[in-house]
Design an enzyme around this catalytic site. Structure first.
Site, short mmCIF file in Angstrom:
data_model
loop_
_atom_site.label_atom_id
_atom_site.label_comp_id
_atom_site.label_asym_id
_atom_site.label_seq_id
_atom_site.Cartn_x
_atom_site.Cartn_y
_atom_site.Cartn_z
N ASP A 41 2.19 1.92 11.76
CA ASP A 41 3.16 3.15 11.41
C ASP A 41 4.55 3.06 11.77
OD1 ASP A 41 4.10 5.85 10.86
OD2 ASP A 41 2.28 6.37 10.65
N ASP A 66 6.34 -1.29 9.60
CA ASP A 66 6.86 -1.01 8.29
C ASP A 66 6.32 -1.41 7.26
OD1 ASP A 66 8.54 -0.13 6.19
OD2 ASP A 66 10.40 -0.21 7.56
N ASN A 93 -2.64 3.55 3.69
CA ASN A 93 -2.39 5.09 3.34
C ASN A 93 -0.96 5.64 3.44
OD1 ASN A 93 -3.38 8.39 3.59
ND2 ASN A 93 -2.36 7.95 5.58
N TYR A 159 7.48 9.28 -7.71
CA TYR A 159 6.12 8.96 -6.84
C TYR A 159 5.05 9.11 -8.00
CZ TYR A 159 2.52 11.23 -3.63
OH TYR A 159 1.55 11.28 -2.96
N1 LIG Z 1 -0.42 15.73 1.26
C1 LIG Z 1 -0.83 15.44 0.02
O1 LIG Z 1 -0.94 16.55 -0.59
C2 LIG Z 1 -1.13 14.20 -0.64
C3 LIG Z 1 -1.70 14.31 -1.61
C4 LIG Z 1 -1.71 13.12 -2.54
C5 LIG Z 1 -1.72 11.91 -1.66
N2 LIG Z 1 -1.09 11.83 -0.45
C6 LIG Z 1 -0.90 10.70 0.18
O2 LIG Z 1 -1.26 10.59 1.25
C7 LIG Z 1 -0.79 9.55 2.05
C8 LIG Z 1 -0.70 10.19 3.46
O3 LIG Z 1 0.13 11.18 3.32
P1 LIG Z 1 0.14 12.70 4.10
O4 LIG Z 1 -0.03 13.84 3.19
O5 LIG Z 1 -0.94 12.49 5.30
O6 LIG Z 1 1.58 12.97 4.94
P2 LIG Z 1 2.15 12.30 6.38
O7 LIG Z 1 3.53 12.33 6.06
O8 LIG Z 1 1.38 13.15 7.35
O9 LIG Z 1 1.65 10.87 6.37
C9 LIG Z 1 2.41 9.97 5.93
C10 LIG Z 1 2.38 8.69 6.84
O10 LIG Z 1 3.08 7.33 6.49
C11 LIG Z 1 3.80 6.84 7.33
N3 LIG Z 1 4.94 6.19 6.88
C12 LIG Z 1 5.96 6.61 5.84
N4 LIG Z 1 6.72 5.67 5.75
C13 LIG Z 1 6.17 4.44 6.34
C14 LIG Z 1 6.53 2.97 6.43
N5 LIG Z 1 7.53 2.66 5.75
N6 LIG Z 1 5.80 2.31 7.03
C15 LIG Z 1 4.86 2.57 7.74
N7 LIG Z 1 4.27 3.94 7.71
C16 LIG Z 1 5.08 4.71 7.11
C17 LIG Z 1 4.54 8.27 8.11
O11 LIG Z 1 5.05 8.05 9.22
C18 LIG Z 1 3.14 8.79 8.27
O12 LIG Z 1 2.44 8.77 9.35
C19 LIG Z 1 0.34 9.28 1.48
O13 LIG Z 1 0.37 8.14 0.52
C20 LIG Z 1 0.80 10.24 0.45
O14 LIG Z 1 1.38 9.95 -0.54
C21 LIG Z 1 -0.74 13.15 -0.16
#
Ligand SMILES: NC(=O)c1ccc[n+]([C@@H]2O[C@H](COP(=O)([O-])OP(=O)(O)OC[C@H]3O[C@@H](n4cnc5c(N)ncnc54)[C@H](O)[C@@H]3O)[C@@H](O)[C@H]2O)c1
Length: 254
Positions: A41, A66, A93, A159
């Site tokens: 992360d 990253d 993820n 997205y």
């Molecule tokens: N929350 C929702 O409603 C939802 C719905 C559908 C899909 N998602 C997907 O679930 C996944 C997790 O999202 P979340 O909701 O837990 O949000 P979140 O923001 O809590 O988690 C996202 C994570 O990705 C990390 N990240 C971002 N850019 C990065 C990079 N360049 N390199 C490494 N790490 C990176 C962030 O630091 C964070 O830990 C994402 O792919 C998101 O698109 C979320």
């Protein structure tokens, strides 16, 4: 994790985006099921996830990585193997949600952000993981797409495009490596309350509009996503390949 038990005892799992949200909940669930967990992360809160796992007696490490950097993904896989001696499953993820705007107003940098993190990030991680799995004779990958990978929501075109592509590359890799011991699946969560979506959860206007058209009438907690991730990574899902699992409270069934 009901029904999972110690299914991952002696196994090592790599998770990108494990600092918060779905990634953290999944990291904790994998650890509770016996896995050693390697988190990649860019957010130092991944260290808190590691502390939570260690407090419960589990094994976990955090490497700053990253997902937009292919060399960092190679290094992350190598770090997992160096620390835990193996890599059995990967949960790709990490993701970002760019600001919401009409399609014709999305600036190039916001389009690039979605493609770089949400698509290329999964792509590069998968390439590093597949190269390792081919060397050792197999492994399992789960990619986080979204309901935005199955249907379009308004004002999220970058997205939506990136997440549809995640489902595409999931299928592409699944068919290429099915006979070489590698399974690749995706999850498509609906509205989950995480730092990414906290502004939606906090908005009465958004909640009213979203829940009016959503049969579940609520958002999910991240822990409700983790169970499917573990299932797909487990031997119980040994014949599940190239599939996308909606975890959306019925949103896309409606
Ligand atoms: N929350 C929702 O409603 C939802 C719905 C559908 C899909 N998602 C997907 O679930 C996944 C997790 O999202 P979340 O909701 O837990 O949000 P979140 O923001 O809590 O988690 C996202 C994570 O990705 C990390 N990240 C971002 N850019 C990065 C990079 N360049 N390199 C490494 N790490 C990176 C962030 O630091 C964070 O830990 C994402 O792919 C998101 O698109 C979320």
């Amino acid at each position: 994790m009901a029904g999972i038990g110690g299914a991952f005892a002696g196994k090592a799992v790599l998770i990108t985006g494990g600092a918060t949200g779905i990634g953290r909940a999944s990291a904790l669930a994998f650890a509770a099921a016996g896995a050693s967990v390697m988190i990649g992360d860019i957010d130092d809160r991944a260290g808190e996830t590691v502390s939570l796992i260690r407090t419960e007696g589990g094994a976990a490490e955090f490497v700053r990585a990253d997902v937009t950097d292919p060399a960092a993904m190679d290094a992350l896989v190598a770090a997992c193997v160096a620390r835990f001696g193996r890599l059995d499953a990967a949960f790709n993820n990490a993701g970002v949600l760019p600001p919401q705007r009409p399609f014709h107003e999305i600036p190039p940098d916001e389009f690039a952000l979605a493609i770089d993190v949400d698509l290329k990030g999964v792509w590069f991680a998968m390439q590093s993981e597949v190269r390792h799995f081919l060397r050792v004779g197999g492994g399992v990958i789960v990619n986080t797409a979204s309901v935005g990978g199955l249907i379009a929501d308004p004002n999220m075109a970058a997205y939506v495009a990136a997440k549809h592509a995640v489902i595409g590359v999931t299928k592409a890799a699944a068919i290429e490596y099915a006979q070489r011991g590698i399974r690749v699946n995706a999850i498509a969560p609906g509205f989950v309350v995480t730092p990414m979506t906290q502004h939606w959860a906090d908005s009465a206007e958004f909640r009213a509009a979203f829940f009016a058209g959503n049969i579940s009438g609520r958002a999910a907690q991240p822990e409700e996503i983790a169970g499917t991730v573990l299932h797909l990574c487990s031997d119980a899902a040994s014949f599940v390949n190239g599939a996308t699992f909606a975890i959306d409270g019925g949103q896309t069934a409606h």
